[in-house]
Design a protein around this motif. Structure first.
Motif, PDB file in Angstrom:
ATOM      1  N   THR A  60      -9.591  15.758  -5.654  1.00 11.24           N
ATOM      2  CA  THR A  60      -8.888  14.495  -5.510  1.00 11.24           C
ATOM      3  C   THR A  60      -8.379  14.029  -6.866  1.00 11.24           C
ATOM      4  N   ASP A  61      -7.141  13.584  -6.875  1.00 14.88           N
ATOM      5  CA  ASP A  61      -6.597  13.004  -8.095  1.00 14.88           C
ATOM      6  C   ASP A  61      -7.392  11.748  -8.433  1.00 14.88           C
ATOM      7  N   PRO A  62      -7.727  11.547  -9.696  1.00  9.69           N
ATOM      8  CA  PRO A  62      -8.472  10.332 -10.074  1.00  9.69           C
ATOM      9  C   PRO A  62      -7.720   9.042  -9.739  1.00  9.69           C
ATOM     10  N   VAL A  63      -6.391   9.072  -9.855  1.00  7.23           N
ATOM     11  CA  VAL A  63      -5.584   7.891  -9.545  1.00  7.23           C
ATOM     12  C   VAL A  63      -4.617   8.278  -8.432  1.00  7.23           C
ATOM     13  N   ARG A  64      -4.719   7.547  -7.327  1.00  7.29           N
ATOM     14  CA  ARG A  64      -3.864   7.831  -6.176  1.00  7.29           C
ATOM     15  C   ARG A  64      -3.188   6.552  -5.717  1.00  7.29           C
ATOM     16  N   GLY A  65      -1.996   6.696  -5.189  1.00  7.27           N
ATOM     17  CA  GLY A  65      -1.294   5.517  -4.711  1.00  7.27           C
ATOM     18  C   GLY A  65      -0.267   5.853  -3.658  1.00  7.27           C
ATOM     19  N   LEU A  66       0.165   4.832  -2.963  1.00 11.09           N
ATOM     20  CA  LEU A  66       1.259   4.929  -2.005  1.00 11.09           C
ATOM     21  C   LEU A  66       2.415   4.120  -2.567  1.00 11.09           C
ATOM     22  N   MET A  67       3.587   4.716  -2.596  1.00 10.05           N
ATOM     23  CA  MET A  67       4.779   4.021  -3.074  1.00 10.05           C
ATOM     24  C   MET A  67       5.757   3.941  -1.916  1.00 10.05           C
ATOM     25  N   LEU A  68       6.174   2.740  -1.597  1.00  6.56           N
ATOM     26  CA  LEU A  68       7.127   2.511  -0.527  1.00  6.56           C
ATOM     27  C   LEU A  68       8.485   2.293  -1.160  1.00  6.56           C
ATOM     28  N   LEU A  69       9.487   3.032  -0.685  1.00  5.69           N
ATOM     29  CA  LEU A  69      10.815   2.976  -1.293  1.00  5.69           C
ATOM     30  C   LEU A  69      11.864   2.479  -0.317  1.00  5.69           C
ATOM     31  N   GLY A  70      12.723   1.585  -0.809  1.00  7.19           N
ATOM     32  CA  GLY A  70      13.937   1.197  -0.112  1.00  7.19           C
ATOM     33  C   GLY A  70      15.092   1.905  -0.798  1.00  7.19           C
ATOM     34  N   LEU A 110      -3.989   5.960 -15.055  1.00 11.26           N
ATOM     35  CA  LEU A 110      -3.088   4.860 -14.699  1.00 11.26           C
ATOM     36  C   LEU A 110      -1.811   4.915 -15.534  1.00 11.26           C
ATOM     37  N   ASP A 111      -1.934   5.305 -16.793  1.00 10.55           N
ATOM     38  CA  ASP A 111      -0.737   5.442 -17.636  1.00 10.55           C
ATOM     39  C   ASP A 111       0.216   6.482 -17.053  1.00 10.55           C
TER      40      ASP A 111
END
Length: 141
Positions: A60-70, A110-111
Motif C-alpha cells: 500500500t502506498d503510504p499516502v493515498r487519495g481520491l481526486m475528482l476532476l471536472g 504528502l509532498d
C-alpha cells in the motif's frame, strides 16, 4: 452467471494458478465441472484473461487519495491519455454527476502527492478538482 460461477471466480481471484484439483476440492465438485465452467466463462467473455500480481503491487502506498476532476469541453480522452503517463495515478474511473473522472492516487509522501496534484490541475482542460486523502481501508477487493 450462477452462484457456483461466482464462487469459482472468487477462488480464482484468490489464486488464479490453483490447480483444477484444488479448485474442485475447495468448491466440492469434480475437476471436470471446474474445467467446464472455466471454459464456459472464458467462451462467454466473463473471464477475459488471467494475470500476475507482483509482491510490489500489493504494498500500500503510504499516502493515498481520491481526486475528482471536472473537465471542460471534450478533452476527456486526451486527459485520460496524459493521466496514464503519471506514475502516481493508480486508477482512472469515469463517472456521472458533478465530476467527470475520479482518480486513485498513491505516493510515498504528502509532498509527492502535492506535486502530483499540481501537475494534474495544470493539465489543459482540467477545470475543477477536489481531493480527499484516504486514511484507512476497511475493506478492499
Amino acid at each position: 452467471m450462477d452462484d457456483f460461477d461466482r464462487k469459482l471466480i472468487s477462488a480464482l481471484r484468490h489464486d488464479a494458478r490453483a490447480s483444477l484439483s484444488d479448485l474442485a476440492l475447495e468448491l466440492g465438485v469434480s475437476r471436470t465441472t471446474v474445467r467446464g465452467r472455466i471454459e464456459r466463462l472464458r467462451q462467454r467473455g466473463d473471464i477475459v484473461g488471467f494475470t500476475v500480481v507482483l509482491q510490489e503491487e500489493t504494498k500500500t502506498d503510504p499516502v493515498r487519495g481520491l481526486m475528482l476532476l471536472g473537465i471542460e469541453g471534450r478533452g476527456t480522452e486526451r486527459i485520460v491519455r496524459q493521466l496514464n503517463g503519471i506514475k502516481a495515478v493508480r486508477a482512472i474511473h469515469s463517472t456521472n454527476g458533478r465530476w467527470d473522472l475520479i482518480l486513485e492516487l498513491g505516493t510515498d509522501t504528502l509532498d509527492d502527492l502535492d506535486e502530483v496534484l499540481g501537475l494534474i490541475r495544470r493539465l489543459d482542460g482540467v477545470s475543477t478538482s477536489e481531493t480527499n486523502l484516504l486514511l484507512s481501508t476497511k475493506k478492499s477487493g
